[in-house]
Design a protein around this motif. Sequence first.
Motif, PDB file in Angstrom:
ATOM      1  N   THR A 185       0.830  -1.215   0.000  1.00 31.87           N
ATOM      2  CA  THR A 185       0.000   0.000   0.000  1.00 31.87           C
ATOM      3  C   THR A 185       0.859   1.257   0.000  1.00 31.87           C
ATOM      4  N   MET A 186       1.884   1.285   0.869  1.00 29.00           N
ATOM      5  CA  MET A 186       2.756   2.452   0.947  1.00 29.00           C
ATOM      6  C   MET A 186       3.504   2.671  -0.362  1.00 29.00           C
ATOM      7  N   ALA A 187       4.013   1.590  -0.953  1.00 25.99           N
ATOM      8  CA  ALA A 187       4.754   1.716  -2.216  1.00 25.99           C
ATOM      9  C   ALA A 187       3.852   2.250  -3.317  1.00 25.99           C
ATOM     10  N   ALA A 188       2.598   1.792  -3.359  1.00 24.69           N
ATOM     11  CA  ALA A 188       1.661   2.264  -4.376  1.00 24.69           C
ATOM     12  C   ALA A 188       1.339   3.742  -4.183  1.00 24.69           C
ATOM     13  N   LYS A 189       1.167   4.157  -2.941  1.00 24.20           N
ATOM     14  CA  LYS A 189       0.843   5.560  -2.675  1.00 24.20           C
ATOM     15  C   LYS A 189       2.019   6.476  -3.011  1.00 24.20           C
ATOM     16  N   ILE A 190       3.232   6.042  -2.690  1.00 21.91           N
ATOM     17  CA  ILE A 190       4.401   6.852  -3.037  1.00 21.91           C
ATOM     18  C   ILE A 190       4.561   6.939  -4.544  1.00 21.91           C
ATOM     19  N   SER A 191       4.312   5.850  -5.248  1.00 15.38           N
ATOM     20  CA  SER A 191       4.364   5.869  -6.716  1.00 15.38           C
ATOM     21  C   SER A 191       3.351   6.858  -7.279  1.00 15.38           C
ATOM     22  N   SER A 192       2.139   6.863  -6.704  1.00 19.90           N
ATOM     23  CA  SER A 192       1.117   7.824  -7.138  1.00 19.90           C
ATOM     24  C   SER A 192       1.539   9.253  -6.834  1.00 19.90           C
ATOM     25  N   ALA A 193       2.153   9.444  -5.664  1.00 23.15           N
ATOM     26  CA  ALA A 193       2.603  10.790  -5.293  1.00 23.15           C
ATOM     27  C   ALA A 193       3.671  11.299  -6.253  1.00 23.15           C
ATOM     28  N   ARG A 194       4.576  10.420  -6.669  1.00 23.21           N
ATOM     29  CA  ARG A 194       5.605  10.832  -7.633  1.00 23.21           C
ATOM     30  C   ARG A 194       4.968  11.224  -8.962  1.00 23.21           C
ATOM     31  N   SER A 195       3.951  10.484  -9.382  1.00 26.69           N
ATOM     32  CA  SER A 195       3.247  10.850 -10.616  1.00 26.69           C
ATOM     33  C   SER A 195       2.580  12.217 -10.476  1.00 26.69           C
ATOM     34  N   LEU A 196       1.992  12.460  -9.306  1.00 28.82           N
ATOM     35  CA  LEU A 196       1.348  13.752  -9.075  1.00 28.82           C
ATOM     36  C   LEU A 196       2.375  14.889  -9.046  1.00 28.82           C
ATOM     37  N   GLN A 197       3.578  14.610  -8.554  1.00 25.95           N
ATOM     38  CA  GLN A 197       4.622  15.635  -8.547  1.00 25.95           C
ATOM     39  C   GLN A 197       4.984  16.072  -9.964  1.00 25.95           C
ATOM     40  N   HIS A 198       4.954  15.138 -10.905  1.00 23.82           N
ATOM     41  CA  HIS A 198       5.220  15.485 -12.307  1.00 23.82           C
ATOM     42  C   HIS A 198       4.019  16.181 -12.948  1.00 23.82           C
ATOM     43  N   ARG A 199       2.829  15.733 -12.573  1.00 23.33           N
ATOM     44  CA  ARG A 199       1.615  16.293 -13.173  1.00 23.33           C
ATOM     45  C   ARG A 199       1.288  17.673 -12.611  1.00 23.33           C
ATOM     46  N   PHE A 200       1.558  17.886 -11.301  1.00 23.84           N
ATOM     47  CA  PHE A 200       1.283  19.164 -10.648  1.00 23.84           C
ATOM     48  C   PHE A 200       2.579  19.650  -9.992  1.00 23.84           C
ATOM     49  N   PRO A 201       3.499  20.211 -10.767  1.00 20.61           N
ATOM     50  CA  PRO A 201       4.804  20.625 -10.215  1.00 20.61           C
ATOM     51  C   PRO A 201       4.649  21.591  -9.047  1.00 20.61           C
TER      52      PRO A 201
END
Length: 383
Positions: free
Chosen positions: A262-278
């Motif tokens: 769960t934690m790994a999936a959430k961090i992966s999503s957060a990294r995607s959001l960092q690229h999408r919403f700088p």
Amino acid sequence: MRAPRCLVRLVMWLGAVVIVAVPCTLLLLLGTREDNASLLRDPNAPVILVADDADDGTRQQQRQNFIGQGHVGRNYSLWTTHQGLQQTGSSLARLFLVYALPHGGGGLVSEAIFNVHPKDVFFLYEPLHNLPPITSQTHMQRPVEWLQLMLNCSLGVAGHLHLPHLWKSSSFRFTHTSHCHPHQVDMAKCVTIACKRTKFRAVFTTQLTMAEITELLTAYQHLLKVVMVVRDPRALLATHFRSHPRPLLWHLQMQAERICITMAAKISSARSLQHRFPGAVLVLHHEHLVSYPVDVLDAVNQFLGFGVSHHQLAATLAILGLDAPEQERLQLINMWQLDFTLQEVRQVDKSCSKYYRGLEYLPVPYTITTRNNFFVPWLDAKL
């Protein structure tokens, strides 16, 4: 003649006490040493927190230098000292969301950031905690829709707020003390007043999904900033099992793998959001805040666009206990080592080993040494 005789008797009595006491003390020490040695050899023994072996004089000097710079001090009146919250840089954010898994340290982080600004930031702690269940018959709003109403101060939903959580907000306490209580305003209306009086709104929650956080960022764009707090999965498990029956090894291993996935999936999503919403998403380790509170709070406030004075920072550290000596704070981080046996820790590490690198945590070694911290240091972290 009586005085010399009394003196002789006293000396003889003391000598007898010493003759008996010294061998007993030595036997006790040897027995304790043997017990400790067997404890370390026992795979079911609790992991031992070893005191830091740094020079005490050096640590004391560092702490004195830190206090001398005006960073810490137990002055509780500073909590409500108002100097006006100033935004730095070109940040346009007015809404702030702190998100974490249950028992994941998000409450500590959010209180450290927002409760120091009671007149400027309307802060809600776990406002989705008491929401009624969603069914097809009730047509209730989804949690993200409730949250949008709260961020917009449309607080007809204030009746569902959990009162103990509401009192964790210094902005609500300030409004209740200064306005609502003297004018006998009810709680729900008081929440609305507190919200509308402030320029910024902030929420801490564990009740959203990453998809819902994405929805909020899409809706609010540059007006919203998100801090996602991560905590050692072993600490999450230890906190959970303090109030539940002790698990069997296979169950612990299964729970550990579930949390780490769960934690790994959430961090992966957060990294995607960092690229999408700088510039809109920050991932923060709970252990970093406790270990390096001044540096981390400074970095978080810069991310949010807040200008924070030394007095406000000192208030935050003092109220939350983050001005304690370094060794005390490190023991707080490593408290989970006392909840699990070595064998249990090995099982957790076995389940999570392939995720630790992405989560920036480290497995427990097979020997116990001083300075055992099982997370990547603040300066080396990449999240």
